[in-house]
Design an enzyme around this catalytic site. Structure first.
Site, short mmCIF file in Angstrom:
data_model
loop_
_atom_site.label_atom_id
_atom_site.label_comp_id
_atom_site.label_asym_id
_atom_site.label_seq_id
_atom_site.Cartn_x
_atom_site.Cartn_y
_atom_site.Cartn_z
N HIS A 89 0.83 -1.21 0.00
CA HIS A 89 0.00 0.00 0.00
C HIS A 89 0.87 1.26 0.00
O HIS A 89 0.37 2.37 0.19
CB HIS A 89 -0.89 0.05 1.25
CG HIS A 89 -1.96 -0.99 1.31
ND1 HIS A 89 -2.74 -1.32 0.23
CD2 HIS A 89 -2.41 -1.76 2.33
CE1 HIS A 89 -3.60 -2.26 0.59
NE2 HIS A 89 -3.43 -2.54 1.86
N ARG A 111 -9.94 2.56 -7.47
CA ARG A 111 -11.40 2.42 -7.42
C ARG A 111 -11.99 3.80 -7.13
O ARG A 111 -11.33 4.62 -6.48
CB ARG A 111 -11.71 1.47 -6.25
CG ARG A 111 -13.16 1.16 -6.02
CD ARG A 111 -13.30 0.27 -4.78
NE ARG A 111 -14.64 -0.29 -4.69
CZ ARG A 111 -15.06 -1.04 -3.68
NH1 ARG A 111 -14.23 -1.34 -2.69
NH2 ARG A 111 -16.28 -1.52 -3.67
N SER A 119 -16.00 1.63 1.84
CA SER A 119 -15.43 0.33 2.18
C SER A 119 -14.48 0.45 3.38
O SER A 119 -14.48 -0.38 4.29
CB SER A 119 -14.70 -0.23 0.96
OG SER A 119 -14.17 -1.49 1.22
N TYR A 174 -11.07 -1.02 -10.47
CA TYR A 174 -12.03 -1.97 -9.90
C TYR A 174 -13.29 -2.05 -10.76
O TYR A 174 -13.79 -3.13 -11.06
CB TYR A 174 -12.37 -1.50 -8.48
CG TYR A 174 -13.36 -2.35 -7.72
CD1 TYR A 174 -12.90 -3.36 -6.87
CD2 TYR A 174 -14.73 -2.13 -7.81
CE1 TYR A 174 -13.80 -4.14 -6.14
CE2 TYR A 174 -15.63 -2.91 -7.09
CZ TYR A 174 -15.17 -3.91 -6.26
OH TYR A 174 -16.06 -4.67 -5.55
N ARG A 240 -16.98 -7.93 1.91
CA ARG A 240 -18.14 -7.28 2.51
C ARG A 240 -19.32 -7.28 1.55
O ARG A 240 -20.30 -7.95 1.76
CB ARG A 240 -17.76 -5.85 2.93
CG ARG A 240 -18.83 -5.13 3.76
CD ARG A 240 -18.43 -3.68 4.00
NE ARG A 240 -18.39 -2.91 2.75
CZ ARG A 240 -19.41 -2.20 2.27
NH1 ARG A 240 -20.55 -2.14 2.92
NH2 ARG A 240 -19.28 -1.52 1.14
N GLY A 242 -18.80 -5.96 -2.24
CA GLY A 242 -18.23 -6.18 -3.58
C GLY A 242 -19.03 -5.58 -4.72
O GLY A 242 -19.15 -6.19 -5.78
#
Ligand code: A3P
Length: 280
Positions: A89, A111, A119, A174, A240, A242
């Site tokens: 990250h 994303r 999220s 994403y 969770r 998606g």
């Protein structure tokens, strides 16, 4: 709470990333065939990792993130004999120098930051390694100020976007994976130089669906501590919902305006801004 987080070069890390390790990042030895899997948290890292590991027909090891652990991490990665897929990250500036010098292949996934924020909010609430947040409203303020783990989403994205024309870096979204996964899998295979049949692609996509990946995680024999996120040791927290656009269930119209204002200011020079916010 104070001991869950520490700051390094102005960016928040959990105590699972030791300051000594963060200080020694440039001592990491890269190999030319390393593949880095780069993301800001909650951008689809596990999904992408699932796809990539299924692409290879030779042995590969998906390691834990570069920045997760203590000084023993350097040795641990050195000792791996197989090809390494290494998640991180870290923003571009903090990435160990050797990976840049050796022009290792890197895949950056991002994303829509509104969905990323939502999220991440849920992740903060479920994840014992992260500080408590009381409300969505309070979290959104922190997110927009960049006062969350891994720092500002905007700074992270921009630090990588600066290198979007580097031949060794592939940018993925994403939302594109949601829209047409086979197409993206094909693109990844070409980038990585792996030849693969359309049939295999279909099979990989099936096995990488949200429901399949979630189911895999719930199996007793799966290792819950195997995560590609430096913030958790519990894989079960990852799957969770998606979906694309869950932000609409969280943002008030006012919060949406507030976000759009920050977004257009921070991203005014970005060439990819449009791609991150288009509607489906
Ligand atoms: P949500 O919280 O919106 O559900 P990361 O792996 O970077 O931590 O990102 C986690 C996000 O990716 C979560 O988003 C998770 O549900 C989503 N995700 C994980 N696997 C997925 C899959 N196979 N398909 C679609 N989304 C997936």
């Amino acid at each position: 709470e104070a001991e869950l987080i520490h700051k390094f070069k102005g960016i928040s890390f959990t105590t699972r990333s030791s300051p000594e390790l963060l200080n020694s990042l440039d001592a990491f030895d890269a190999r030319e065939d390393d593949v880095l899997l780069v993301s800001y948290p909650k951008s689809g890292t596990h999904w992408l990792a699932g796809v990539i590991t299924k692409l290879y027909n030779t042995p590969v090891t998906l390691t834990t993130p570069i920045e997760l652990g203590d000084m023993s991490k350097l040795e641990e990665l050195n000792q791996l004999s197989s090809k390494r897929i290494i998640p991180t990250h870290l923003d571009y500036n903090m990435l160990p120098q050797h990976f840049k010098n050796k022009k290792c292949k890197m895949i950056y996934i991002s994303r829509n930051p509104k969905d990323t924020a939502v999220s991440m909010y849920h992740y903060y609430r479920e994840n014992p390694n992260l500080p408590t947040v009381d409300t969505w409203t309070a979290f959104l303020d922190l997110f927009l100020e960049g006062d969350v783990v891994c720092g500002s989403w905007f700074d992270h994205f921009l630090s990588w976007e600066e290198h979007k024309n580097d031949k060794n870096i592939l940018f993925l979204f994403y939302e594109d994976m949601k829209k047409n996964l086979p197409k993206i899998v094909k693109e990844i295979s070409i980038f990585l130089g792996i030849s693969i049949s359309d049939e295999d692609i279909q099979d990989i996509c099936k096995k990488s669906s949200f429901s399949e990946m979630k189911k895999d995680t719930e199996k007793e024999n799966s290792d819950p501590s195997h995560t590609v996120c430096a913030l958790t040791s519990n894989r079960k927290l990852i799957f969770r919902k998606g979906t694309v656009g869950d932000w609409k269930n969280h943002f008030t119209p006012k919060q949406n305006l507030q976000f759009d204002e920050v977004f257009s200011e921070k991203m005014k020079l970005s060439k990819m801004a449009k791609h991150l916010t288009y509607e489906f």
